[in-house]
Design a protein around this motif. Sequence first.
Motif, mmCIF file in Angstrom:
data_model
loop_
_atom_site.group_PDB
_atom_site.id
_atom_site.type_symbol
_atom_site.label_atom_id
_atom_site.label_comp_id
_atom_site.label_asym_id
_atom_site.label_seq_id
_atom_site.Cartn_x
_atom_site.Cartn_y
_atom_site.Cartn_z
ATOM 1 N N HIS A 1 -4.543 -1.326 -7.709
ATOM 2 C CA HIS A 1 -5.922 -0.397 -7.813
ATOM 3 C C HIS A 1 -6.010 0.585 -6.657
ATOM 4 O O HIS A 1 -4.798 0.768 -6.153
ATOM 5 C CB HIS A 1 -7.102 -1.525 -7.272
ATOM 6 C CG HIS A 1 -6.973 -2.002 -5.973
ATOM 7 N ND1 HIS A 1 -6.502 -3.592 -5.804
ATOM 8 C CD2 HIS A 1 -7.238 -1.562 -4.722
ATOM 9 C CE1 HIS A 1 -6.396 -3.691 -4.377
ATOM 10 N NE2 HIS A 1 -7.017 -2.711 -3.885
ATOM 11 N N GLU B 1 -7.820 2.922 -3.568
ATOM 12 C CA GLU B 1 -8.820 2.796 -2.484
ATOM 13 C C GLU B 1 -8.476 3.777 -1.266
ATOM 14 O O GLU B 1 -7.761 4.677 -1.658
ATOM 15 C CB GLU B 1 -8.584 1.383 -1.801
ATOM 16 C CG GLU B 1 -7.234 1.080 -1.311
ATOM 17 C CD GLU B 1 -6.902 -0.519 -1.059
ATOM 18 O OE1 GLU B 1 -7.736 -1.163 -1.376
ATOM 19 O OE2 GLU B 1 -6.323 -0.718 -0.012
ATOM 20 N N GLU C 1 -2.801 0.034 -4.136
ATOM 21 C CA GLU C 1 -2.516 -1.105 -3.556
ATOM 22 C C GLU C 1 -1.836 -1.966 -4.964
ATOM 23 O O GLU C 1 -2.530 -2.112 -5.863
ATOM 24 C CB GLU C 1 -3.491 -2.134 -2.894
ATOM 25 C CG GLU C 1 -3.072 -3.332 -2.428
ATOM 26 C CD GLU C 1 -4.228 -3.968 -1.606
ATOM 27 O OE1 GLU C 1 -5.135 -3.580 -1.079
ATOM 28 O OE2 GLU C 1 -4.186 -5.295 -1.863
ATOM 29 N N GLN D 1 -14.964 0.040 2.855
ATOM 30 C CA GLN D 1 -13.838 0.612 2.342
ATOM 31 C C GLN D 1 -14.308 0.893 0.695
ATOM 32 O O GLN D 1 -14.612 -0.051 0.002
ATOM 33 C CB GLN D 1 -12.621 0.037 2.696
ATOM 34 C CG GLN D 1 -11.449 0.595 2.068
ATOM 35 C CD GLN D 1 -10.161 -0.252 1.832
ATOM 36 O OE1 GLN D 1 -10.324 -1.378 1.610
ATOM 37 N NE2 GLN D 1 -9.099 0.441 1.787
ATOM 38 N N HIS E 1 0.815 -1.134 -0.133
ATOM 39 C CA HIS E 1 0.058 0.156 -0.058
ATOM 40 C C HIS E 1 0.813 1.234 -0.081
ATOM 41 O O HIS E 1 1.770 1.360 0.827
ATOM 42 C CB HIS E 1 -0.783 0.134 1.208
ATOM 43 C CG HIS E 1 -2.095 -0.824 1.128
ATOM 44 N ND1 HIS E 1 -1.979 -2.246 1.721
ATOM 45 C CD2 HIS E 1 -3.414 -1.009 0.571
ATOM 46 C CE1 HIS E 1 -3.156 -3.002 1.621
ATOM 47 N NE2 HIS E 1 -4.015 -2.055 0.900
HETATM 48 MN MN MN Z 1 -6.120 -2.778 0.461
#
Ligand code: MN
Length: 479
Positions: free
Chosen positions: A125, A127, A155, A94, A15
């Motif tokens: 991706h 987030e 991520e 989330q 992350h």
């Molecule tokens: Mn994640």
Amino acid sequence: MSRNDYEVVMGLEVHAELSTKTKIFCSCPTEFGGAPNTHTCPICMAMPGTLPVLNEKVVEYAVKAGLATNCQISRDSKNDRKNYFYPDLPKAYQISQFDKPLCFEGYVEIETEEGKKKIRLERIHIEEDAGKLNHDEFGGGTLVDLNRAGVPLIEIVSKPDLRSSDEVDKYLKKLKSILEYIEVSDCKMQEGSLRADVNVSVRKKGDEKLGTRTEMKNMNSFRSITRAIEYEVTRQIDVIESGGKVEQETLRWDDVSGKTFSMRDKEDAQDYRYFPDPDLVAIKLSEEYIENIKENLPELPETRRERYLNEYKMSEKDAKIIVSSKFLSDLFEEATKICNNPKSVCNWIISDISRILNENEMEPIEIPFTAENLAELVTIIDKGIISSSIGKKVLEELFKEPRSPETIVKEKGWIQISDEGEIKKVVMDVIAANPNSVKDYKGGKDKALGFLVGQAMKQTKGKANPQMLNKMFIEELNK
Ligand code: MN
Ligand code: ZN
């Protein structure tokens, strides 16, 4: 069977907090720190009836990261809700991406002892980050700080291509360096801007089937990651060797005891009930949009390394060290531009500066002085104002309290002694005080000269001009 009969199989989920000015779905600042709950608004505090709006910069940064890691870029992507409850996640879901990540099928190349190796990426991706829980030392309760809630993340999910803690270390360092070069994340691990979930499993060599994996979450130091992997691999092999079965579970690494502890089991059994977020529109990217980002990608470490070999005739090894960090590399280029002595700037960076960083466990981004300071240090050595051994002392000072090297030298009285009369006086003193060495030298032992010069240096606290000292000793001893 011994450890050598096993193969380690690892994959990483990394992350990285993106360095956009504002959060992913509202206009609150992403800045680290701040008094609790001051970087918040009704959207990132999850008030009912509020609506998220996707920050376009987040998409741009993620596409940049995808292109820099050889990914395919999805023309048609979307945001999904990942449902779970946690006190620092007030929406109880989330906003992430499920089946249509922005980037997919990339790779990052690392250099192993057996040569270059591609670590494949499954996806990247976007987030949102969650808030933070502060456990109250006095009241015994837990406080929620939502400053981090809604900070954009990418991520980066690798395939299970990693085979040793050394490969993991190299992969993470390479990834970090790429993200720094394209300026999408500051990658400050100590602030949690870059953290890794490490999936570890072992299998007997030759086995096709993957072993059961455990996951260590939110690791944010290279050293702990290496230690944790070594510990976990040994633990899993021990379990199998003693006839047991490795349980699929999430582990917490404890740096103090040097052990992993179980946090919760059967992570995969959790059903997050992903579904498309109905409050957000699909992310459709045009060819021009992607082309434009591709064309404007900054120079990446590999290209820079090639350029250093040609432009500065740097050795392969030196170039590799310097480009491994964007900050070192920028420092090198800026200082060289000012003092025009690439060789000397390079030497300072790869030897003394790197050593001090290592000793203090500092990251290059934490170097407190400027390129101008380094250039000035090189210049005053080139001009003979100080010797390079005094230069080392100036560098230590630059780390402690950065200011102009000329000022430091004046303040400390470190200016090199190049006055012939003064040098001669020291030479005569040393000769008088060391009759045995003088005899040795005259008897043909050249080594004695080094000793005498050393004594003179000691007497002048390193300030004597070494070339002049040498010359004058030879003259006087041969009289
Ligand atoms: Mn994640
Ligand atoms: Zn907000």
